[in-house]
Design a protein around this motif. Sequence first.
Motif, mmCIF file in Angstrom:
data_model
loop_
_atom_site.group_PDB
_atom_site.id
_atom_site.type_symbol
_atom_site.label_atom_id
_atom_site.label_comp_id
_atom_site.label_asym_id
_atom_site.label_seq_id
_atom_site.Cartn_x
_atom_site.Cartn_y
_atom_site.Cartn_z
ATOM 1 N N PHE A 284 -8.750 1.938 9.595
ATOM 2 C CA PHE A 284 -8.887 1.335 10.923
ATOM 3 C C PHE A 284 -10.364 1.225 11.288
ATOM 4 O O PHE A 284 -11.124 2.194 11.147
ATOM 5 C CB PHE A 284 -8.173 2.188 11.969
ATOM 6 C CG PHE A 284 -6.684 2.232 11.805
ATOM 7 C CD1 PHE A 284 -5.866 1.409 12.564
ATOM 8 C CD2 PHE A 284 -6.094 3.084 10.882
ATOM 9 C CE1 PHE A 284 -4.484 1.444 12.412
ATOM 10 C CE2 PHE A 284 -4.721 3.134 10.715
ATOM 11 C CZ PHE A 284 -3.911 2.302 11.486
ATOM 12 N N CYS A 285 -10.748 0.039 11.763
ATOM 13 C CA CYS A 285 -12.100 -0.160 12.288
ATOM 14 C C CYS A 285 -11.949 -0.554 13.756
ATOM 15 O O CYS A 285 -11.268 -1.537 14.075
ATOM 16 C CB CYS A 285 -12.830 -1.254 11.503
ATOM 17 S SG CYS A 285 -14.527 -1.503 12.049
ATOM 18 N N SER A 286 -12.565 0.226 14.641
ATOM 19 C CA SER A 286 -12.296 0.036 16.067
ATOM 20 C C SER A 286 -13.028 -1.155 16.673
ATOM 21 O O SER A 286 -12.628 -1.654 17.723
ATOM 22 C CB SER A 286 -12.657 1.301 16.847
ATOM 23 O OG SER A 286 -14.014 1.623 16.673
ATOM 24 N N ARG A 287 -14.076 -1.640 16.012
ATOM 25 C CA ARG A 287 -14.754 -2.801 16.606
ATOM 26 C C ARG A 287 -15.557 -3.586 15.574
ATOM 27 O O ARG A 287 -16.078 -3.025 14.604
ATOM 28 C CB ARG A 287 -15.670 -2.374 17.740
ATOM 29 C CG ARG A 287 -16.784 -1.437 17.358
ATOM 30 C CD ARG A 287 -17.714 -1.170 18.541
ATOM 31 N NE ARG A 287 -18.800 -0.279 18.177
ATOM 32 C CZ ARG A 287 -18.822 1.012 18.463
ATOM 33 N NH1 ARG A 287 -17.803 1.557 19.090
ATOM 34 N NH2 ARG A 287 -19.852 1.754 18.118
ATOM 35 N N ALA A 288 -15.621 -4.902 15.820
ATOM 36 C CA ALA A 288 -16.489 -5.820 15.074
ATOM 37 C C ALA A 288 -16.992 -6.818 16.115
ATOM 38 O O ALA A 288 -16.322 -7.791 16.423
ATOM 39 C CB ALA A 288 -15.716 -6.513 13.963
ATOM 40 N N LYS A 289 -18.161 -6.558 16.666
ATOM 41 C CA LYS A 289 -18.623 -7.314 17.834
ATOM 42 C C LYS A 289 -19.254 -8.651 17.482
ATOM 43 O O LYS A 289 -18.925 -9.677 18.059
ATOM 44 C CB LYS A 289 -19.613 -6.461 18.632
ATOM 45 C CG LYS A 289 -18.980 -5.254 19.311
ATOM 46 C CD LYS A 289 -20.018 -4.509 20.140
ATOM 47 C CE LYS A 289 -19.374 -3.353 20.886
ATOM 48 N NZ LYS A 289 -20.364 -2.589 21.690
ATOM 49 N N THR A 290 -20.187 -8.653 16.548
ATOM 50 C CA THR A 290 -20.927 -9.877 16.245
ATOM 51 C C THR A 290 -20.169 -10.740 15.244
ATOM 52 O O THR A 290 -19.246 -10.267 14.556
ATOM 53 C CB THR A 290 -22.304 -9.539 15.666
ATOM 54 O OG1 THR A 290 -22.126 -8.922 14.372
ATOM 55 C CG2 THR A 290 -23.058 -8.572 16.574
ATOM 56 N N GLU A 291 -20.564 -12.008 15.144
ATOM 57 C CA GLU A 291 -19.942 -12.919 14.177
ATOM 58 C C GLU A 291 -20.176 -12.422 12.753
ATOM 59 O O GLU A 291 -19.310 -12.556 11.879
ATOM 60 C CB GLU A 291 -20.499 -14.343 14.349
ATOM 61 C CG GLU A 291 -20.056 -15.025 15.639
ATOM 62 C CD GLU A 291 -18.535 -15.093 15.763
ATOM 63 O OE1 GLU A 291 -17.873 -15.437 14.766
ATOM 64 O OE2 GLU A 291 -18.010 -14.777 16.855
ATOM 65 N N LYS A 292 -21.353 -11.840 12.520
ATOM 66 C CA LYS A 292 -21.665 -11.305 11.189
ATOM 67 C C LYS A 292 -20.730 -10.149 10.840
ATOM 68 O O LYS A 292 -20.227 -10.051 9.712
ATOM 69 C CB LYS A 292 -23.118 -10.833 11.157
ATOM 70 C CG LYS A 292 -23.609 -10.429 9.773
ATOM 71 C CD LYS A 292 -25.093 -10.088 9.806
ATOM 72 C CE LYS A 292 -25.578 -9.690 8.409
ATOM 73 N NZ LYS A 292 -27.024 -9.349 8.430
ATOM 74 N N GLU A 293 -20.485 -9.276 11.825
ATOM 75 C CA GLU A 293 -19.582 -8.150 11.595
ATOM 76 C C GLU A 293 -18.149 -8.617 11.369
ATOM 77 O O GLU A 293 -17.436 -8.081 10.519
ATOM 78 C CB GLU A 293 -19.643 -7.181 12.781
ATOM 79 C CG GLU A 293 -20.934 -6.381 12.849
ATOM 80 C CD GLU A 293 -20.969 -5.450 14.046
ATOM 81 O OE1 GLU A 293 -20.181 -5.669 14.996
ATOM 82 O OE2 GLU A 293 -21.780 -4.503 14.042
ATOM 83 N N LYS A 294 -17.726 -9.630 12.120
ATOM 84 C CA LYS A 294 -16.375 -10.173 11.948
ATOM 85 C C LYS A 294 -16.215 -10.808 10.572
ATOM 86 O O LYS A 294 -15.172 -10.663 9.925
ATOM 87 C CB LYS A 294 -16.078 -11.196 13.041
ATOM 88 C CG LYS A 294 -15.915 -10.577 14.428
ATOM 89 C CD LYS A 294 -15.755 -11.632 15.506
ATOM 90 C CE LYS A 294 -15.673 -11.001 16.897
ATOM 91 N NZ LYS A 294 -15.619 -12.018 17.962
#
Length: 300
Positions: free
Chosen positions: A197-207
Amino acid sequence: GSEWHPFSIASSPNQSTLQFIIGPQKEHSWTARLKEAIHHRFQVTASGKSKLKRIPLKVMGPFGGSFTKADQFDCLCLFGGGTGLTNSLSVLRRIVLDRKDEMAGRIALYNTILEKNGKVFGKNLPWMLEELAEEEIPLSYVKEEGIKKKVFLVWSTSDVHALVWSFERLGEILCSKDHMGESDIVNLNKWLNVKIFCSRAKTEKEKALFNNLKADKLFPNNYLGQGLKLQSLRSQAVIQEIFTDIKRQTLAFTQNNPECNSNLKMFFCGPNAMRLNILKFLEKQNDKTWSIEANTENFG
């Protein structure tokens, strides 16, 4: 300066080398200074050549811990958050290396038996049952059954970039032919279930990074990608969903393997808030058909 710090190993207790996964803490902390020292370990000599500077370390231990006994159970859940994955990696390494030793022992036994009749088949494992039966070797030992455990790995992180090293470390253990036979790699899902589980991916690069890992082809049949979720583990509903699935799979496994114990042993290492949340849920879950026993470690 020199300080003593306790760390869990990511290597198997049976290995001759030690591997650690250390997450640097706040600036100027001991772990941050250690990271800085490692980054600057290259020195330039008078001749202009780079030279690797050795960092002297003193190691004392081992001092034990709940995870050291994890390989003794038929059904176990390795639950962690952040660098708490380290303990789980150590357990998985031990399971697969014990498997490798077991297979080496089988090969040696089979060759010893068949050499009596002038037959040697080297490192391969064709099941020559008639010849082996003559030596009264139990069929349960002769028959190839794979790793006879049900293991659940549940891990949570808030950092998308941490997923990359987690995939790499799991690949080193589970996809290396130095550790496992080809059939064991293909049949990973028979004994190991992974939920990340990853709780967050905020930026477009992270997504984009998350989606690339979701489609990762390092493992057979996109094994890790299927268990990867962009979701927080704080919700009791999510924890309920995880353990409902674990219970279903555990009972199915022990139905097919009645000699195995269906009671689940859970080993946890992660943030204290996550530990308390899980224990709160588990208090209400034990029943007559299935029970969970939990050992926990936490790092604040």
